[in-house]
Scaffold this motif. Sequence first.
Motif, PDB file in Angstrom:
ATOM      1  N   ARG A 100       2.091   0.604  -2.108  1.00  0.00           N
ATOM      2  CA  ARG A 100       2.108  -0.739  -2.694  1.00  0.00           C
ATOM      3  C   ARG A 100       3.343  -1.500  -2.253  1.00  0.00           C
ATOM      4  O   ARG A 100       3.289  -2.704  -2.011  1.00  0.00           O
ATOM      5  N   GLU A 101       4.445  -0.786  -2.128  1.00  0.00           N
ATOM      6  CA  GLU A 101       5.668  -1.448  -1.709  1.00  0.00           C
ATOM      7  C   GLU A 101       5.490  -2.035  -0.311  1.00  0.00           C
ATOM      8  O   GLU A 101       6.099  -3.047   0.033  1.00  0.00           O
ATOM      9  N   LEU A 102       4.640  -1.387   0.484  1.00  0.00           N
ATOM     10  CA  LEU A 102       4.393  -1.886   1.839  1.00  0.00           C
ATOM     11  C   LEU A 102       3.124  -2.743   1.890  1.00  0.00           C
ATOM     12  O   LEU A 102       2.646  -3.071   2.957  1.00  0.00           O
ATOM     13  N   SER A 103       2.592  -3.072   0.738  1.00  0.00           N
ATOM     14  CA  SER A 103       1.300  -3.780   0.582  1.00  0.00           C
ATOM     15  C   SER A 103       0.236  -3.264   1.555  1.00  0.00           C
ATOM     16  O   SER A 103      -0.368  -4.028   2.297  1.00  0.00           O
ATOM     17  N   LEU A 104       0.002  -1.969   1.523  1.00  0.00           N
ATOM     18  CA  LEU A 104      -1.069  -1.372   2.318  1.00  0.00           C
ATOM     19  C   LEU A 104      -2.417  -1.756   1.697  1.00  0.00           C
ATOM     20  O   LEU A 104      -2.590  -1.684   0.488  1.00  0.00           O
ATOM     21  N   ARG A 105      -3.335  -2.164   2.560  1.00  0.00           N
ATOM     22  CA  ARG A 105      -4.665  -2.545   2.103  1.00  0.00           C
ATOM     23  C   ARG A 105      -5.720  -1.645   2.725  1.00  0.00           C
ATOM     24  O   ARG A 105      -5.611  -1.337   3.903  1.00  0.00           O
ATOM     25  N   PRO A 106      -6.781  -1.248   2.021  1.00  0.00           N
ATOM     26  CA  PRO A 106      -7.008  -1.514   0.607  1.00  0.00           C
ATOM     27  C   PRO A 106      -6.107  -0.655  -0.277  1.00  0.00           C
ATOM     28  O   PRO A 106      -5.680   0.403   0.140  1.00  0.00           O
ATOM     29  N   ASP A 107      -5.863  -1.136  -1.473  1.00  0.00           N
ATOM     30  CA  ASP A 107      -4.983  -0.438  -2.398  1.00  0.00           C
ATOM     31  C   ASP A 107      -5.766   0.670  -3.087  1.00  0.00           C
ATOM     32  O   ASP A 107      -5.985   0.637  -4.286  1.00  0.00           O
ATOM     33  N   ASN A 108      -6.227   1.622  -2.287  1.00  0.00           N
ATOM     34  CA  ASN A 108      -7.065   2.689  -2.823  1.00  0.00           C
ATOM     35  C   ASN A 108      -6.571   4.021  -2.283  1.00  0.00           C
ATOM     36  O   ASN A 108      -6.773   4.354  -1.125  1.00  0.00           O
ATOM     37  N   PRO A 109      -5.879   4.805  -3.136  1.00  0.00           N
ATOM     38  CA  PRO A 109      -5.228   6.023  -2.649  1.00  0.00           C
ATOM     39  C   PRO A 109      -6.201   7.065  -2.128  1.00  0.00           C
ATOM     40  O   PRO A 109      -5.810   7.955  -1.374  1.00  0.00           O
ATOM     41  N   THR A 110      -7.488   6.981  -2.492  1.00  0.00           N
ATOM     42  CA  THR A 110      -8.421   8.002  -2.022  1.00  0.00           C
ATOM     43  C   THR A 110      -9.185   7.576  -0.778  1.00  0.00           C
ATOM     44  O   THR A 110     -10.002   8.333  -0.263  1.00  0.00           O
ATOM     45  N   ALA A 111      -8.938   6.353  -0.299  1.00  0.00           N
ATOM     46  CA  ALA A 111      -9.641   5.902   0.907  1.00  0.00           C
ATOM     47  C   ALA A 111      -9.268   6.795   2.084  1.00  0.00           C
ATOM     48  O   ALA A 111      -8.104   7.129   2.260  1.00  0.00           O
ATOM     49  N   PRO A 112     -10.256   7.215   2.892  1.00  0.00           N
ATOM     50  CA  PRO A 112      -9.914   7.992   4.092  1.00  0.00           C
ATOM     51  C   PRO A 112      -9.082   7.125   5.033  1.00  0.00           C
ATOM     52  O   PRO A 112      -9.383   5.951   5.222  1.00  0.00           O
ATOM     53  N   GLU A 169       3.527  -9.185   9.496  1.00  0.00           N
ATOM     54  CA  GLU A 169       3.747  -8.516   8.220  1.00  0.00           C
ATOM     55  C   GLU A 169       4.489  -7.201   8.420  1.00  0.00           C
ATOM     56  O   GLU A 169       5.398  -6.862   7.656  1.00  0.00           O
ATOM     57  N   LEU A 170       4.092  -6.494   9.485  1.00  0.00           N
ATOM     58  CA  LEU A 170       4.752  -5.229   9.781  1.00  0.00           C
ATOM     59  C   LEU A 170       6.234  -5.463  10.116  1.00  0.00           C
ATOM     60  O   LEU A 170       7.104  -4.703   9.690  1.00  0.00           O
ATOM     61  N   TYR A 171       6.491  -6.536  10.855  1.00  0.00           N
ATOM     62  CA  TYR A 171       7.882  -6.857  11.185  1.00  0.00           C
ATOM     63  C   TYR A 171       8.696  -7.075   9.915  1.00  0.00           C
ATOM     64  O   TYR A 171       9.820  -6.587   9.787  1.00  0.00           O
ATOM     65  N   SER A 172       8.136  -7.828   8.983  1.00  0.00           N
ATOM     66  CA  SER A 172       8.927  -8.107   7.788  1.00  0.00           C
ATOM     67  C   SER A 172       9.096  -6.855   6.939  1.00  0.00           C
ATOM     68  O   SER A 172      10.120  -6.674   6.285  1.00  0.00           O
ATOM     69  N   VAL A 173       8.085  -5.956   6.995  1.00  0.00           N
ATOM     70  CA  VAL A 173       8.228  -4.681   6.283  1.00  0.00           C
ATOM     71  C   VAL A 173       9.390  -3.882   6.874  1.00  0.00           C
ATOM     72  O   VAL A 173      10.248  -3.365   6.155  1.00  0.00           O
ATOM     73  N   ILE A 174       9.431  -3.832   8.212  1.00  0.00           N
ATOM     74  CA  ILE A 174      10.488  -3.054   8.870  1.00  0.00           C
ATOM     75  C   ILE A 174      11.856  -3.637   8.532  1.00  0.00           C
ATOM     76  O   ILE A 174      12.800  -2.924   8.206  1.00  0.00           O
ATOM     77  N   ARG A 175      11.951  -4.961   8.602  1.00  0.00           N
ATOM     78  CA  ARG A 175      13.230  -5.604   8.286  1.00  0.00           C
ATOM     79  C   ARG A 175      13.627  -5.343   6.833  1.00  0.00           C
ATOM     80  O   ARG A 175      14.780  -5.070   6.525  1.00  0.00           O
ATOM     81  N   ARG A 176      12.649  -5.381   5.956  1.00  0.00           N
ATOM     82  CA  ARG A 176      12.974  -5.174   4.549  1.00  0.00           C
ATOM     83  C   ARG A 176      13.482  -3.745   4.313  1.00  0.00           C
ATOM     84  O   ARG A 176      14.439  -3.520   3.567  1.00  0.00           O
ATOM     85  N   LEU A 177      12.846  -2.794   4.979  1.00  0.00           N
ATOM     86  CA  LEU A 177      13.301  -1.412   4.852  1.00  0.00           C
ATOM     87  C   LEU A 177      14.747  -1.288   5.314  1.00  0.00           C
ATOM     88  O   LEU A 177      15.554  -0.590   4.693  1.00  0.00           O
ATOM     89  N   ALA A 178      15.074  -2.005   6.397  1.00  0.00           N
ATOM     90  CA  ALA A 178      16.455  -1.972   6.881  1.00  0.00           C
ATOM     91  C   ALA A 178      17.386  -2.626   5.854  1.00  0.00           C
ATOM     92  O   ALA A 178      18.460  -2.096   5.549  1.00  0.00           O
TER      93      ALA A 178
END
Lengths: 505, 339
Positions: free
Chosen positions: A387-399, A440-449
């Motif tokens: 969720r912190e990385l806003s992974l979609r879909p937000d379903n932990p059991t999705a393959p 979006e991935l770029y901003s995730v990486i920057r945020r992690l940094a």
Amino acid sequence: MAPEPPLLTMSGITKSFPGVRALDGVDLQVQAGEVHCLLGQNGAGKSTLIKVLAGAHQPDDGEITWRGERTVLKSPIAAMRLGIATIYQELDLVEGLSVAENVHLGHEPTAAGFVVKGREAKASTVALLKRLGHAEIDPGTLVGDLSAAHQQIVSMARALSHEVRLIVMDEPSAALDPDEVDNLFRIVGDLTADGVAVVYISHRLEEIRRIGDRVTVLKDGRAVAGGLPAKETPTRDVVALMTGRNVEYVFPDRPVEPPVTEPVLKVRGLAREGEFEPLDLELRPGEIVGLAGLVGSGRSEILETIYGARKSTAGQVVVDGQTLKPGSVRAAVRAGLGLAPEERKAQALLMLESVTNNVSVSSMSRFSRGGWLDRGAERKAAQTATRELSLRPDNPTAPVRTLSGGNQQKAVLARWLLRGCRVLLLDEPTRGVDIGARAELYSVIRRLADEGLAVLLVSSEVPEVLGLADRVLVLREGRVVHTAPARDLDEHRVLDLVLEGSPAS
Amino acid sequence: MTQPASPPRPAASKSRPADGPSPLRSVAARVDVRTLSLLGVLAALILIGGITQPDSFLDTDNVQLILTQASVIGVVTVGMTFVIISGGIDLSVGAIVALASVWATTVATQEYGFAGILFTAVIVGMACGLVNGVLIAYGRMVPFIATLAMLASGRGLALQITDGKTQMVTVDGVLKLGERDSYILGIPPLVLVFAAVTVIGWLLLNRTTFGRRSVAVGGNAEAARLAGIDVRRQRLYLYLLSGLCCGIAAFLLIVLSGSGQNTNGNLYELDAIAAAIIGGTLLSGGRGTITGSVLGVLIFMTIQNIFALNNLETATQQIAKGAIIVAAVLVQRRTASTT
């Protein structure tokens, strides 16, 4: 265009797979002797369209007209007989067979119907290779012993071994170095001069400008533009058609103050014989350092050696003052390193498993007591990370295989986030990720940094390294040739450095 | 290739709302189509048995017999399932059962009584598994070759120990375990052992880090390694586990037959692999269930029983087995491509 009827007309092609309409009424018209470029993000339907054209998929609806006659391409062989050849991105060669055997695979010249005339096959292979400008490839070599570029030539020779009027090339330049790309373009030029049509798929707009005549843009299974002039259409327009918006790359802002903390990762004289020369590198929390270089410059090898996936032959890797055991991934992971490898599917993901299992795989001991898993806690923690990385879909059991490329990458990042890693090694983090999802991935990486991670980034896309990294190391043939803050470099300068002085080949 | 070719799927096609899983739904999700179809086959077989031999098939003695016979191969299959899920194969299970059963029934061992026999069977099984595991994990041998070598030498050693003779068990405690007097609530102790191994195997696969790591190693060994899993140690443990199961099975066989023979466990490797495969375990690794494998064993044993009761030849029975393997794989491919 010429008044003659088009070589190929596909109209209203529709193809559905369970749960998805991959193609929705696509039109495509190709003239003899032209280079027709097919553009579109991943998932736009390019692959499905060329598989229909190759006879590998049957359309649910729509018509195909070939040289003025309505046809049904009911199998790959039928398409080949008409003169349609396809060179797929993943080369479909048999590594254990020779060049000549691969070129003639399935239509070997035979005597009495089954005895292969080896000499004849060899002779025609030599002729084909010569035509492709690669007479130096020995038809007797095993394909598995050839470089990727040469394998592609063999693949092309195979296409040309048939009487061919249309060649489909799916991202042929992806695995090639610049001078090899030049040769590819020369071949494409020769082919079209002979009246052969080329359907060319690429992500690289500049290539399309160089060799393309017309462009068809696919988006979400529809042709949003057909037959645009390839050279005149402004980039902005093409990108807008592909993405439905007007930005190509959006990079997050860098922090105003560069971090002044102690380095978390120190690489001292690290080397691997035959791959890269002694390397010194320091990485601070909050910092993104980029490695720029061509394929074969040792970028991935450096990351994997730091991570212990390859054993160094000299030097050391120190994390928080603690020297890592060379060649031990486990030591690296324990010390707080995390790798998002280049080949996500082959090297990082358990494709049959759920998102949760993929995210928790490196931190299982945290959710277990005596080997017994607390699956509730595991799922919850994994979901917090995704969720912190806003992974979609937000379903932990999705393959995990049902996720898009960008979200699969987020699952890999979430794995290391959950593990609490301190140094993130990213190898081509946006490969196979839609342009739209990249930002979006770029901003995730920057945020992690920004949150205190140190990031070492490898990318073959120079704008990505320059846009995302704070500091850039330019590599050439396994050696760092230049180090500078990213803001002091531009694309031309980096490309100069990367190419400068490389021996003519 | 670990996956059958399948059309590309969209990311959004299967997004379910991510509310907490209700207990009912999670049960429904666990009993998947595959398990249901296996249960269906088993039910159909029971029906066939009941119709063709209404008196003898559903007789308590007969059901006890089926389950007892299933116990030995069933325990082996549980271990085999783990190995196959991890992307390996163990061809030596039959030979290990033979070796463990003869080693545990030598005159010298029998002097130590019940405990001596049980202990020896288990230790010999685990020792063979350890050798397999070391050769495969650290000697980097292909599982097929390493376990094939174990198959050959295990059988050879078993023959050497017995000199081809049947070794009768003289320890009362062991013999008694196979008799009707020791049935607990009508259930033979051997079947209870099989049930316990099944439950422990299920828990190990689905509820522990060991199980998760086994699946990860089988699904993508390189990814598992780069995620920080000790792939080699995991492989070693897996063959050790298979060896342990063979040791237990050998003990069950000793109880069942009252003897140890070097010909014991003949072709167990094929039966165990076949049961795992029809139970839905991917031969390439990364996916499989204990439930499926155990149902696979029960299906085979029931067929065998029905054929025997109807006085059909072993030859016919083996042809039927082959047909069932093919049918099961075809059905599974069908269900896999439509889900």
